[in-house]
Motif scaffolding. Structure first.
Motif, PDB file in Angstrom:
ATOM      1  N   GLU A 198       0.847  -1.190   0.000  1.00  0.00           N
ATOM      2  CA  GLU A 198       0.000   0.000   0.000  1.00  0.00           C
ATOM      3  C   GLU A 198       0.884   1.240   0.000  1.00  0.00           C
ATOM      4  O   GLU A 198       1.822   1.344   0.800  1.00  0.00           O
ATOM      5  CB  GLU A 198      -0.910   0.009   1.231  1.00  0.00           C
ATOM      6  N   PHE A 199       0.604   2.168  -0.905  1.00  0.00           N
ATOM      7  CA  PHE A 199       1.407   3.378  -1.042  1.00  0.00           C
ATOM      8  C   PHE A 199       0.586   4.606  -0.647  1.00  0.00           C
ATOM      9  O   PHE A 199      -0.557   4.745  -1.059  1.00  0.00           O
ATOM     10  CB  PHE A 199       1.895   3.535  -2.481  1.00  0.00           C
ATOM     11  N   LYS A 200       1.204   5.492   0.150  1.00  0.00           N
ATOM     12  CA  LYS A 200       0.561   6.731   0.576  1.00  0.00           C
ATOM     13  C   LYS A 200       1.570   7.881   0.497  1.00  0.00           C
ATOM     14  O   LYS A 200       2.750   7.667   0.247  1.00  0.00           O
ATOM     15  CB  LYS A 200       0.038   6.609   2.012  1.00  0.00           C
ATOM     16  N   ASP A 201       1.086   9.085   0.751  1.00  0.00           N
ATOM     17  CA  ASP A 201       1.936  10.287   0.813  1.00  0.00           C
ATOM     18  C   ASP A 201       2.799  10.426  -0.437  1.00  0.00           C
ATOM     19  O   ASP A 201       3.952  10.884  -0.358  1.00  0.00           O
ATOM     20  CB  ASP A 201       2.840  10.249   2.054  1.00  0.00           C
ATOM     21  N   ILE A 202       2.252  10.052  -1.582  1.00  0.00           N
ATOM     22  CA  ILE A 202       3.027  10.063  -2.819  1.00  0.00           C
ATOM     23  C   ILE A 202       3.358  11.499  -3.222  1.00  0.00           C
ATOM     24  O   ILE A 202       2.472  12.335  -3.362  1.00  0.00           O
ATOM     25  CB  ILE A 202       2.246   9.345  -3.945  1.00  0.00           C
ATOM     26  N   GLY A 203       4.662  11.753  -3.373  1.00  0.00           N
ATOM     27  CA  GLY A 203       5.120  13.081  -3.763  1.00  0.00           C
ATOM     28  C   GLY A 203       5.316  14.050  -2.619  1.00  0.00           C
ATOM     29  O   GLY A 203       5.853  15.156  -2.832  1.00  0.00           O
ATOM     30  N   ARG A 204       4.934  13.682  -1.406  1.00  0.00           N
ATOM     31  CA  ARG A 204       5.101  14.586  -0.273  1.00  0.00           C
ATOM     32  C   ARG A 204       6.550  14.589   0.218  1.00  0.00           C
ATOM     33  O   ARG A 204       7.276  13.610   0.062  1.00  0.00           O
ATOM     34  CB  ARG A 204       4.180  14.182   0.877  1.00  0.00           C
TER      35      ARG A 204
END
Length: 221
Positions: free
Chosen positions: A204-210
């Motif tokens: 699971e991927f989150k905060d993409i680009g942050r």
């Protein structure tokens, strides 16, 4: 009687038109998967969660459960691996491993060996290196973390040597956000080459680009 027939015809006509519009709005599944993977691979930073289960003698066993952060070439992970606690920080070509007993950080200048052993943990995108995508099926939509996603399934040939050595019959389910066209969750199912028993890997991927800051530990031996 005529009015009922006319009203009925109009309703059927509207249903047909609505169905045609829905079909026309659906993206090409193969192009959607290619774009979703490209956008994730281009992301400079993200957080991720990895869970891997393996069935052994008919019983499901948890192999890996970690959370991690990626910022450029730097990686930080913590969690459980094969029943043991693991905490690592990779900054450039240097790896720091926290000893689960002494709690001391140990520094390794050669990160290449660790990257081979902890391939997916230290490089979550390794499991998404595919030789051929194969046929892609669009399975509809689902909401994940308050985001609408396209759901695509495929049976690709993988480009990951370790995965090829251990597993076969790969089946992938990708969740691709409609707004950003980026893969946000991956479910991989495969079979052990020796026993034929199933394995499941969920990313699971989150905060993409942050912006994410990963620093080496203050003390390391």
């Amino acid at each position: 009687m005529k009015k009922k027939i006319i009203v009925g015809s109009i309703i059927i006509f509207l249903f047909v038109i609505g169905g045609m519009i829905t079909i026309m709005r659906q993206p090409d599944p193969q192009q959607l998967v290619i774009l979703g993977l490209e956008n994730l691979n281009k992301a400079n930073s993200f957080s991720y969660a990895l869970t891997q289960q393996q069935t052994v003698d008919g019983k499901a066993r948890l192999l890996t459960r970690i959370t991690g952060y990626k910022s450029g070439e730097n990686i930080q992970i913590q969690g459980q691996l094969a029943g043991s606690k693991v905490e690592m920080i990779k900054v450039g070509d240097v790896l720091y491993n926290k000893d689960p007993f002494s709690k001391a950080w140990v520094k390794f200048s050669d990160v290449s060996v660790a990257q081979k052993v902890f391939l997916v943990e230290l490089n979550p995108l390794a499991s998404l290196q595919l030789k051929e995508i194969g046929e892609v099926m669009l399975k509809g939509e689902k909401e994940l973390n308050s985001k609408k996603c396209w759901v695509c399934t495929l049976k690709p040939s993988v480009q990951n040597q370790m995965m090829e050595t251990l597993w076969t019959s790969f089946e992938y389910t990708l969740y691709i956000t409609r707004s950003t066209k980026t893969v946000t969750q991956v479910e991989v199912r495969a079979q052990n080459k020796e026993t034929g028993e199933p394995m499941t890997l969920i990313l699971e991927f989150k905060d993409i680009g942050r912006k994410i800051s990963i620093q080496p530990p203050e003390t390391a031996e």
